[in-house]
Design a protein around this motif. Structure first.
Motif, PDB file in Angstrom:
ATOM      1  N   SER A   1       0.698  -1.169   0.039  1.00  0.00           N
ATOM      2  CA  SER A   1      -0.006  -0.116   0.082  1.00  0.00           C
ATOM      3  C   SER A   1       0.852   1.083   0.032  1.00  0.00           C
ATOM      4  N   GLN A   2       0.492   2.174  -0.252  1.00  0.00           N
ATOM      5  CA  GLN A   2       0.971   3.585  -0.272  1.00  0.00           C
ATOM      6  C   GLN A   2       1.593   3.735   0.888  1.00  0.00           C
ATOM      7  N   TRP A   3       0.703   3.572   2.002  1.00  0.00           N
ATOM      8  CA  TRP A   3       1.157   4.123   3.466  1.00  0.00           C
ATOM      9  C   TRP A   3       2.426   3.423   3.714  1.00  0.00           C
ATOM     10  N   GLU A   4       2.474   1.963   3.532  1.00  0.00           N
ATOM     11  CA  GLU A   4       3.614   1.225   3.837  1.00  0.00           C
ATOM     12  C   GLU A   4       4.970   1.554   2.986  1.00  0.00           C
ATOM     13  N   GLN A   5       4.410   2.094   1.957  1.00  0.00           N
ATOM     14  CA  GLN A   5       6.024   2.785   1.156  1.00  0.00           C
ATOM     15  C   GLN A   5       6.535   3.812   1.957  1.00  0.00           C
ATOM     16  N   ILE A   6       5.645   4.784   2.462  1.00  0.00           N
ATOM     17  CA  ILE A   6       6.259   6.002   2.819  1.00  0.00           C
ATOM     18  C   ILE A   6       6.614   6.203   4.409  1.00  0.00           C
ATOM     19  N   ARG A   7       5.863   5.383   5.104  1.00  0.00           N
ATOM     20  CA  ARG A   7       5.878   5.366   6.386  1.00  0.00           C
ATOM     21  C   ARG A   7       7.097   5.487   7.259  1.00  0.00           C
ATOM     22  N   ASP A   8       8.365   4.541   6.639  1.00  0.00           N
ATOM     23  CA  ASP A   8       9.644   4.657   7.323  1.00  0.00           C
ATOM     24  C   ASP A   8      10.357   5.968   6.803  1.00  0.00           C
ATOM     25  N   LEU A   9       9.924   6.777   5.809  1.00  0.00           N
ATOM     26  CA  LEU A   9      10.707   8.041   5.592  1.00  0.00           C
ATOM     27  C   LEU A   9      10.253   9.142   6.309  1.00  0.00           C
ATOM     28  N   LEU A  10       9.082   8.992   7.353  1.00  0.00           N
ATOM     29  CA  LEU A  10       8.452  10.004   8.010  1.00  0.00           C
ATOM     30  C   LEU A  10       9.190  10.307   9.385  1.00  0.00           C
ATOM     31  N   PRO A  11       9.119  11.528   9.848  1.00  0.00           N
ATOM     32  CA  PRO A  11       9.748  11.838  11.088  1.00  0.00           C
ATOM     33  C   PRO A  11       8.675  11.449  12.229  1.00  0.00           C
ATOM     34  N   GLY A  12       9.077  11.256  13.354  1.00  0.00           N
ATOM     35  CA  GLY A  12       8.104  11.061  14.420  1.00  0.00           C
ATOM     36  C   GLY A  12       7.895   9.514  14.712  1.00  0.00           C
ATOM     37  N   ARG A  13       8.651   8.741  13.843  1.00  0.00           N
ATOM     38  CA  ARG A  13       8.217   7.214  14.144  1.00  0.00           C
ATOM     39  C   ARG A  13       8.924   6.622  15.143  1.00  0.00           C
ATOM     40  N   GLU A  14       8.665   5.473  15.399  1.00  0.00           N
ATOM     41  CA  GLU A  14       9.141   4.512  16.606  1.00  0.00           C
ATOM     42  C   GLU A  14      10.753   4.611  16.638  1.00  0.00           C
ATOM     43  N   GLY A  15      11.677   4.757  17.294  1.00  0.00           N
ATOM     44  CA  GLY A  15      13.123   4.823  17.143  1.00  0.00           C
ATOM     45  C   GLY A  15      13.561   5.883  16.400  1.00  0.00           C
ATOM     46  N   HIS A  16      13.111   6.785  15.980  1.00  0.00           N
ATOM     47  CA  HIS A  16      13.524   7.931  15.348  1.00  0.00           C
ATOM     48  C   HIS A  16      14.013   9.223  16.510  1.00  0.00           C
ATOM     49  N   VAL A  17      14.968   9.527  16.032  1.00  0.00           N
ATOM     50  CA  VAL A  17      15.284  10.950  16.780  1.00  0.00           C
ATOM     51  C   VAL A  17      14.245  11.798  17.091  1.00  0.00           C
TER      52      VAL A  17
ATOM     53  N   ARG B   1       6.885  22.621   8.237  1.00  0.00           N
ATOM     54  CA  ARG B   1       8.143  22.192   8.915  1.00  0.00           C
ATOM     55  C   ARG B   1       8.554  20.971   8.030  1.00  0.00           C
ATOM     56  N   TRP B   2       7.626  20.065   7.622  1.00  0.00           N
ATOM     57  CA  TRP B   2       8.165  18.884   6.841  1.00  0.00           C
ATOM     58  C   TRP B   2       8.706  19.629   5.522  1.00  0.00           C
ATOM     59  N   CYS B   3       8.216  20.494   4.750  1.00  0.00           N
ATOM     60  CA  CYS B   3       8.504  20.885   3.698  1.00  0.00           C
ATOM     61  C   CYS B   3       9.896  21.552   3.716  1.00  0.00           C
ATOM     62  N   GLU B   4      10.073  22.419   4.726  1.00  0.00           N
ATOM     63  CA  GLU B   4      11.589  23.156   5.040  1.00  0.00           C
ATOM     64  C   GLU B   4      12.502  22.119   5.609  1.00  0.00           C
ATOM     65  N   SER B   5      12.136  21.115   5.996  1.00  0.00           N
ATOM     66  CA  SER B   5      12.997  19.959   6.280  1.00  0.00           C
ATOM     67  C   SER B   5      13.474  19.112   5.135  1.00  0.00           C
ATOM     68  N   GLY B   6      12.648  18.826   4.031  1.00  0.00           N
ATOM     69  CA  GLY B   6      12.898  18.189   3.063  1.00  0.00           C
ATOM     70  C   GLY B   6      12.145  16.801   3.048  1.00  0.00           C
ATOM     71  N   VAL B   7      11.258  16.678   4.145  1.00  0.00           N
ATOM     72  CA  VAL B   7      10.382  15.371   4.266  1.00  0.00           C
ATOM     73  C   VAL B   7       9.671  15.214   3.053  1.00  0.00           C
ATOM     74  N   ILE B   8       8.514  16.231   2.670  1.00  0.00           N
ATOM     75  CA  ILE B   8       7.997  16.025   1.653  1.00  0.00           C
ATOM     76  C   ILE B   8       8.456  15.788   0.036  1.00  0.00           C
ATOM     77  N   GLU B   9       9.643  16.533   0.062  1.00  0.00           N
ATOM     78  CA  GLU B   9      10.430  16.311  -1.259  1.00  0.00           C
ATOM     79  C   GLU B   9      10.987  14.857  -1.192  1.00  0.00           C
ATOM     80  N   ARG B  10      11.282  14.187  -0.409  1.00  0.00           N
ATOM     81  CA  ARG B  10      12.005  12.808   0.045  1.00  0.00           C
ATOM     82  C   ARG B  10      10.559  11.802  -0.273  1.00  0.00           C
TER      83      ARG B  10
END
Length: 92
Positions: free
Chosen positions: A1-17, A60-69
């Motif tokens: 699914s789309q969500w499974e493809q992108i969830r590991d690219l997002l900040p705020g996930r378990e184990g992420h700084v 914030r996500w746009c400025e930090s490059g998350v959306i582009e990623r």
């Protein structure tokens, strides 16, 4: 699914700084809903939370490059299921 493809690219996930965000999926759905519906931020349905917080987080996500990623990752998918066509450009 789309969500499974992108969830590991997002900040705020378990184990992420940083802090853990329990609502990354709801946030992504809110952003997609807003752009699909073509509504102003203030008209975002309450089920997505306060529109100001959603907008601030997107900025914030746009400025930090998350959306582009995310877009680069989805654009690399050769299935093209994620392509969007803007009707203001394409004439039938």
């Amino acid at each position: 699914s789309q969500w499974e493809q992108i969830r590991d690219l997002l900040p705020g996930r378990e184990g992420h700084v940083g802090g853990t965000a329990a609502d990354n999926r709801l946030f992504v759905e809110a952003v997609l809903y807003r752009y699909r519906a073509g509504i102003p931020w203030r008209d975002l349905p309450p089920r997505f939370g306060d529109w100001k917080n959603v907008h601030r987080r997107l900025r914030r996500w746009c400025e930090s490059g998350v959306i582009e990623r995310i877009f680069r990752h989805l654009a690399a998918d050769h299935d093209n299921a994620y392509m969007m066509i803007d009707s203001t450009i394409v004439r039938a």
